[in-house]
Design a protein around this motif. Structure first.
Motif, mmCIF file in Angstrom:
data_model
loop_
_atom_site.group_PDB
_atom_site.id
_atom_site.type_symbol
_atom_site.label_atom_id
_atom_site.label_comp_id
_atom_site.label_asym_id
_atom_site.label_seq_id
_atom_site.Cartn_x
_atom_site.Cartn_y
_atom_site.Cartn_z
ATOM 1 N N HIS A 181 0.878 -1.122 -0.002
ATOM 2 C CA HIS A 181 0.061 0.140 -0.170
ATOM 3 C C HIS A 181 1.033 1.366 0.015
ATOM 4 N N LEU A 182 0.339 2.322 -0.580
ATOM 5 C CA LEU A 182 0.956 3.733 -0.522
ATOM 6 C C LEU A 182 -0.292 4.560 0.079
ATOM 7 N N ALA A 183 0.268 5.467 1.044
ATOM 8 C CA ALA A 183 -0.460 6.417 1.663
ATOM 9 C C ALA A 183 0.059 7.864 1.257
ATOM 10 N N SER A 184 -0.729 8.760 0.989
ATOM 11 C CA SER A 184 -0.605 9.890 0.502
ATOM 12 C C SER A 184 -1.297 10.905 1.310
ATOM 13 N N ALA A 185 -0.747 12.214 1.498
ATOM 14 C CA ALA A 185 -1.219 13.398 2.163
ATOM 15 C C ALA A 185 -1.550 14.708 1.225
ATOM 16 N N SER A 186 -2.578 15.407 1.358
ATOM 17 C CA SER A 186 -2.673 16.448 0.420
ATOM 18 C C SER A 186 -3.274 17.915 0.926
ATOM 19 N N GLN A 187 -2.926 18.827 0.343
ATOM 20 C CA GLN A 187 -3.533 20.048 0.941
ATOM 21 C C GLN A 187 -5.190 19.932 0.678
ATOM 22 N N ASP A 188 -5.659 19.069 0.254
ATOM 23 C CA ASP A 188 -7.288 19.004 -0.119
ATOM 24 C C ASP A 188 -7.917 18.418 1.321
ATOM 25 N N LYS A 189 -7.250 18.350 2.388
ATOM 26 C CA LYS A 189 -7.586 17.925 3.631
ATOM 27 C C LYS A 189 -7.674 16.353 3.770
ATOM 28 N N THR A 190 -7.299 15.633 2.816
ATOM 29 C CA THR A 190 -7.453 14.155 3.046
ATOM 30 C C THR A 190 -6.100 13.545 2.932
ATOM 31 N N ALA A 191 -6.141 12.372 3.418
ATOM 32 C CA ALA A 191 -4.845 11.035 3.087
ATOM 33 C C ALA A 191 -5.590 10.200 2.425
ATOM 34 N N ARG A 192 -5.300 9.511 1.653
ATOM 35 C CA ARG A 192 -5.694 8.446 0.664
ATOM 36 C C ARG A 192 -4.552 7.048 1.135
ATOM 37 N N ILE A 193 -5.234 6.027 0.798
ATOM 38 C CA ILE A 193 -4.436 4.569 1.025
ATOM 39 C C ILE A 193 -4.709 4.040 -0.231
ATOM 40 N N TRP A 194 -3.698 3.777 -1.160
ATOM 41 C CA TRP A 194 -3.598 3.145 -2.442
ATOM 42 C C TRP A 194 -3.238 1.821 -2.478
ATOM 43 N N ASP A 195 -3.603 0.831 -3.395
ATOM 44 C CA ASP A 195 -3.048 -0.394 -3.465
ATOM 45 C C ASP A 195 -2.297 -0.217 -4.556
ATOM 46 N N VAL A 196 -0.750 -0.736 -4.280
ATOM 47 C CA VAL A 196 0.216 -0.374 -5.169
ATOM 48 C C VAL A 196 0.195 -1.342 -6.315
ATOM 49 N N GLN A 197 -0.259 -2.465 -6.279
ATOM 50 C CA GLN A 197 -0.456 -3.541 -7.501
ATOM 51 C C GLN A 197 -1.435 -2.970 -8.516
ATOM 52 N N SER A 198 -2.516 -2.614 -7.908
ATOM 53 C CA SER A 198 -3.853 -2.243 -8.864
ATOM 54 C C SER A 198 -3.778 -0.796 -9.187
ATOM 55 N N GLY A 199 -3.265 -0.025 -8.365
ATOM 56 C CA GLY A 199 -3.463 1.380 -8.364
ATOM 57 C C GLY A 199 -4.816 1.965 -7.733
ATOM 58 N N GLU A 200 -5.544 1.162 -7.283
ATOM 59 C CA GLU A 200 -6.767 1.438 -7.034
ATOM 60 C C GLU A 200 -6.863 2.297 -5.503
ATOM 61 N N GLU A 201 -7.637 2.927 -5.399
ATOM 62 C CA GLU A 201 -7.817 4.034 -4.037
ATOM 63 C C GLU A 201 -8.703 2.904 -3.166
ATOM 64 N N LEU A 202 -8.076 2.622 -2.122
ATOM 65 C CA LEU A 202 -8.719 2.052 -1.033
ATOM 66 C C LEU A 202 -9.542 2.708 -0.021
ATOM 67 N N PHE A 203 -8.737 3.694 0.489
ATOM 68 C CA PHE A 203 -9.640 4.793 1.542
ATOM 69 C C PHE A 203 -9.143 6.054 1.166
ATOM 70 N N SER A 204 -10.234 6.968 1.604
ATOM 71 C CA SER A 204 -10.039 8.508 1.710
ATOM 72 C C SER A 204 -10.273 8.774 3.361
#
Length: 208
Positions: A95-118
């Motif tokens: 998984h990859l987690a990202s942080a943004s100025q849009d006030k959210t963090a997101r968790i992604w599936d690295v293999q598929s590129g799918e967003e798992l959680f916002s």
């Protein structure tokens, strides 16, 4: 602006105000690759635990996953609506987690590129993000002067730490995942115990 060592310490990735990432040979100082794929400045870079991938996030709101050997983009992760300020891989690299100025963090599936959680709950843009080494927790810091602890498996917020004097600039777990360090824009830092949330130590700069 961001730098990241590869897990074996042989490579260094650096990003600044330009829209490119440079990959350097640590021993020789030689520039090995220039990764060009963002349209605006790159704010965050991180190697995967096995060193095969490099994640980058930028002011163009995008995240790219790069093949370190070829220098090619293998996946682009799109979903954030403002600048991406942080990226961090889970310890198992899945998984990859990202942080943004849009006030959210997101968790992604690295293999598929799918967003798992916002991960939503901050009142201001996110400035910092870190996975715990045991993979159970995700910490986020924000300009709202709050740190949130999230369950990395479910995406639910488990704890909110407030009372910081200014924007939270950085968060970092100890190697045993038992302590969390945080620093603010006003240069105050503190370490908290994870199970009790007790402040173990505060670091305040002296006014010279």
């Amino acid at each position: 602006t961001s730098v990241s060592f590869s897990p074996d310490g042989s490579l260094l990735a650096s990003a600044g105000k330009e829209n490119v990432i440079r990959v350097w040979d640590v021993k020789t100082g030689q520039l090995l690759k220039t990764l060009d794929g963002h349209t605006l400045a790159v704010a965050a870079v991180a190697f995967s635990p096995d060193g095969s991938l490099l994640a980058s996030g930028g002011y163009d709101k995008s995240i790219h996953l790069w093949d370190v050997k070829t220098g090619e983009i293998v996946k682009s992760l799109n979903g954030h609506t403002e600048s991406v300020t942080g990226v961090t891989f889970s310890p198992d690299g899945q998984h990859l987690a990202s942080a943004s100025q849009d006030k959210t963090a997101r968790i992604w599936d690295v293999q598929s590129g799918e967003e798992l959680f916002s991960l939503e709950g901050h009142a201001g843009g996110l400035t910092a993000i870190d996975y715990s080494p045991d993979g159970q927790w995700l910490a986020t810091g924000s300009v709202d002067r709050i740190v949130k602890l999230w369950n990395a498996d479910t995406g639910t917020v488990e704890r909110t730490l407030d009372g910081f004097p200014s924007s939270v600039a950085g968060v970092d777990f100890s190697p045993d995942s038992q302590r969390l360090a945080m620093v603010t824009d006003s240069r105050e830092a503190q370490i908290r115990q994870m199970n009790t949330w007790e402040v173990l130590r505060k670091f305040e700069p002296r006014e010279d």
